[in-house]
Structures are given as structure tokens and as C-alpha cells.
Design an enzyme around this catalytic site. Structure first.
Site, short mmCIF file in Angstrom:
data_model
loop_
_atom_site.label_atom_id
_atom_site.label_comp_id
_atom_site.label_asym_id
_atom_site.label_seq_id
_atom_site.Cartn_x
_atom_site.Cartn_y
_atom_site.Cartn_z
N GLY A 20 12.88 27.35 71.18
CA GLY A 20 14.04 27.20 72.05
C GLY A 20 13.61 27.33 73.49
N GLY A 70 46.48 38.77 78.27
CA GLY A 70 46.93 39.29 77.00
C GLY A 70 46.98 38.21 75.93
N TRP A 116 19.60 21.07 68.39
CA TRP A 116 20.63 21.42 69.38
C TRP A 116 20.57 20.52 70.62
CZ3 TRP A 116 17.22 25.80 68.25
CH2 TRP A 116 17.56 26.45 67.07
N GLU A 129 18.88 26.20 78.55
CA GLU A 129 18.01 26.09 79.74
C GLU A 129 17.46 27.44 80.19
OE1 GLU A 129 19.38 23.34 82.80
OE2 GLU A 129 20.59 22.32 81.28
N GLN A 132 47.35 49.33 89.77
CA GLN A 132 46.05 49.72 90.32
C GLN A 132 44.89 49.18 89.49
OE1 GLN A 132 45.41 51.35 93.26
NE2 GLN A 132 47.60 51.12 93.64
N SER A 147 14.20 21.29 72.70
CA SER A 147 14.40 22.44 71.81
C SER A 147 14.11 22.11 70.35
CB SER A 147 15.83 22.97 71.93
OG SER A 147 16.08 23.49 73.21
N GLU A 148 13.59 23.09 69.64
CA GLU A 148 13.40 23.02 68.20
C GLU A 148 13.87 24.34 67.60
OE1 GLU A 148 9.35 20.30 68.75
OE2 GLU A 148 9.29 22.10 67.49
#
Length: 402
Positions: free
Chosen positions: A143, A350, A169, A374, A289, A138-139
């Protein structure tokens, strides 16, 4: 006692798998359970230290032994085994899956395209965890589009190459001992001018620039300035770098889907356990439910992802030339659905689901990157759609056959 892993025994019982895979699933699951104290300790460590610790422990446990085919312990091309291992590790601890997957990702091109000397030099120590690898394609402007790579590798007078440019990255970038690097060596446009190299960390002119991603782990940019490599640093043949990169990505996309499945099932199990004990409105949350509907949707997503990953790995292992299409489908569906499952789990828990270092909070941070690396979901949709024309043409030809 059965291991607390993400495996669905009914999926494992399908003809996609054989007894060796079922034995592996159980063994890895038991290992993950036995190492629960390790998972707690590495979360408290610096990401670099945690990464090194986990690669070493994976090597000591023999979970990386398949990276050294010459030792003859396991078959290196068994993608079903690779997917099952990633699923179990992701369920247990994200950092363990990360360490395992990047080590396998960087060793696989050496297994498939390396010279005998390159295999002898790198694979035994990668299989024991002594030597850490990283894959650098990657560059910042390249990408998912591997053909757009701009890092230059200019031939020198000694038959070697000089690298100038950057990579971006890079997973394991801060701890890797060797990088598998895709660079542009020719004047041919796009994919035709790329070559893959093995670049030791100690190479003069290579600088590692650490990054801090959303989920803490080893991550970096790489800078190459007059970085000289000998001719035998080429992995495979000059001009075949695109083939090396795509061969790797097509195989590993389904394993990303397997990791997503592990994350998602851990989130679903956590949400279900909470729903069965939390009391609301005079009853249990699980009896509401709307809660039942959410849990049902989770189960459907998990089942579909498990089947798509199993099918993709089976297609690859049986030698189907179109396995990449199924790998793309598995990654796209499993990662997108895992994001929804994790989000739903947080919603069911929650406020408690947002507490730092809780299971769901960690999963919420960890799952996001799987839809990007990827092959982004958007790129995979285009690839899947593009393959439909070929399938339609094949079916039309079959229909015309007397």
C-alpha cells in the site's frame, strides 16, 4: 453574490497566493454554486455513470485544461491552483473532487515524464474529459510501501513487456481508459527494480474487478494475466518507476490536505448554521458554553490546516527541494483534523446528523479514506520524524560556520 465556498479570504490575501490564484478561487467557487443541481443528480446515479459525467463536465468547464500544457492555457505545475480547486470542489461535492483529483493524478506523470508521443496521445483528451485515467500503484501487500510492489513486468523477445499480477484499490478503476501502472521489471531489490507503464483499458489480459467502498465511487482491483505491452508503453525510463511514483505522491499529498479542508469547512459551516437555529434549554444551541468550545476548536483546526496547505503548495511552486516534507505535514494535519471536525459536526447535529444523505452523514463516510490513501497518517508521521535528523544536522553545520 459571493460564492459559497470554503475559502477564507484572509488566507487568500496572504503572500502565499497571487492575484491569479484569487481569481481562480472565485471562478471555481462560482462554478460550484452554479452547478448545485448537478451535485444533487450525480448522487442519485450509479458511481460509474456519475464519475464519467463529472469528468466530462469538468473538462467542458475548462477545469482540466491544465492537464494539456501544450495548449498553453495554464501552468501545469501550479500546486497552489490545484489545491484551491480541490478545496472548492470538496466543499461543494465529494464526487466532483474525486473525479478531478484522480484525473489530475493520472495525467501528471505523463506531463512530467512522458515522451512527446505519449503526451500527444493522452493529454489533450484527458484535458477535455474525453479520456479517463487512473493511477495504479497499490497492491494488497504494497500500500504505502511503493518499494514493495510485486506486479511483474517481464521483458519479451520483441523488446516489450508482459505483465502478470494484481493491483488493488484503484480509484476510477471501473471507468478508466488508461492506467498508469508501476510494476517490477528488474531483479534489483525494493525501489531499484520498478518501471512505470501506460496500459490502455483495452489491452488483452487486463481484467477489472469492481469493488464497493464505504463512500460510493468508481473503485476496483486490477488483474494482469499475460498482458503484453510494447516498449513504448514505458513511462519515463526503465528502472525509474519508484521516482515517478514518489514524485507524484509527494506533490499530491498536499492536495489531499486541501480536499480535507474543503470537507471540514463544509461540516463546520453546517454545524454552525444548525447551532444558530436549534433551540435547547430555553436558548440557542450556539449559546451553550460547550458548543462554543467545540466551534472554537473547529475554527483553530481549519485555520491551521489552511495555512499548512498554503505553505506546502507555495514551497513546491517556488522550487524548494524540501517541499515533500511540508506536503507530508499538510496532509497529516489537515486529514486528521478534518476527521475530528466532521465527527464534532455530527455530534452537534445529533440524530439529524446521521440521516442518510444529509450533509454530515455524507461527509462522515467521505472523510475517512483521506487518512489512508497517498500515504497513511502513520507512514507520514515516520517520514516527518525521519526528516528531523537531516534538519538537525543542517542546523548544527550552520552553527559551526564561522
Amino acid at each position: 453574490m459571493e460564492p459559497a465556498t470554503s475559502f477564507d479570504p484572509e488566507v487568500l490575501a496572504l503572500p502565499f497566493y497571487d492575484d491569479s490564484h484569487r481569481d481562480l478561487a472565485r471562478a471555481v467557487g462560482v462554478w460550484c454554486d452554479d452547478n448545485a443541481p448537478l451535485w444533487r443528480s450525480v448522487r442519485e446515479e450509479d458511481p460509474d455513470k456519475a464519475g464519467l459525467t463529472l469528468v466530462r463536465r469538468l473538462g467542458e468547464a475548462g477545469l482540466l485544461s491544465f492537464l494539456d500544457p501544450a495548449a498553453g492555457r495554464t501552468h501545469p505545475g501550479d500546486l497552489r491552483a490545484l489545491c484551491l480547486t480541490r478545496e472548492a470542489l470538496a466543499y461543494a461535492e465529494d464526487l466532483a473532487d474525486f473525479a478531478f483529483s484522480i484525473q489530475a493524478l493520472s495525467a501528471t506523470p505523463v506531463i512530467r515524464f512522458g515522451s512527446d508521443e505519449q503526451k500527444r496521445t493522452y493529454l489533450p483528451r484527458m484535458a477535455t474529459g474525453e479520456l479517463v485515467g487512473a493511477f495504479a500503484v497499490s497492491e494488497e501487500q504494497a500500500g504505502s510501501d511503493v518499494a514493495a510492489v510485486e506486479l511483474r513486468a517481464a521483458p519479451d523477445e520483441d523488446g516489450g513487456y508482459v505483465l502478470d499480477g494484481r493491483k488493488a484499490w484503484i480509484a476510477n478503476g471501473t471507468i478508466a481508459d488508461v492506467f498508469v501502472v508501476v510494476a517490477r521489471t528488474g531483479t534489483a531489490p525494493g525501489a531499484l527494480g520498478l518501471t512505470t507503464f501506460l496500459v490502455p483499458r483495452s489491452t488483452p489480459g487486463l481484467e477489472v474487478l469492481p469493488l464497493e467502498p464505504l463512500a460510493p465511487r468508481s473503485f476496483a482491483h486490477l488483474s494482469f494475466t499475460g498482458c503484453r505491452l510494447p516498449a513504448d508503453a514505458v513511462l519515463g525510463r526503465p528502472g525509474r518507476g519508484f521516482v515517478v511514483a514518489m514524485d507524484l505522491l509527494e506533490r499530491f499529498r498536499m492536495t489531499v490536505g486541501a480536499a480535507a479542508l474543503g470537507f471540514a469547512r463544509r461540516a463546520a459551516d453546517t454545524a454552525l448554521a444548525r447551532a444558530r437555529t436549534r433551540r435547547v434549554a430555553g436558548g440557542l444551541l450556539a449559546d451553550q458554553q460547550l458548543t462554543k468550545a467545540v466551534l472554537a476548536d473547529m475554527e483553530v483546526s481549519l485555520d491551521a490546516a489552511a495555512l499548512l496547505v498554503a505553505r506546502a503548495a507555495w514551497e513546491a511552486d517556488r522550487g524548494n527541494r524540501r517541499f515533500a516534507h511540508h506536503s507530508n505535514i499538510a496532509k497529516l494535519h489537515a486529514t486528521e483534523e478534518a476527521q475530528r471536525v466532521v465527527d464534532s459536526a455530527v455530534q452537534l447535529l445529533g440524530a439529524s446528523g446521521l440521516v442518510r444523505d444529509s450533509v454530515t452523514e455524507r461527509l462522515y463516510r467521505q472523510i475517512r479514506s483521506l487518512r489512508v490513501y497517498e500515504g497513511t497518517s502513520e507512514v507520514l508521521r515516520l517520514a516527518i520524524a525521519g526528516a528531523l535528523d537531516t534538519r538537525r544536522a543542517d542546523r548544527a553545520a550552520a552553527d559551526l560556520t564561522p
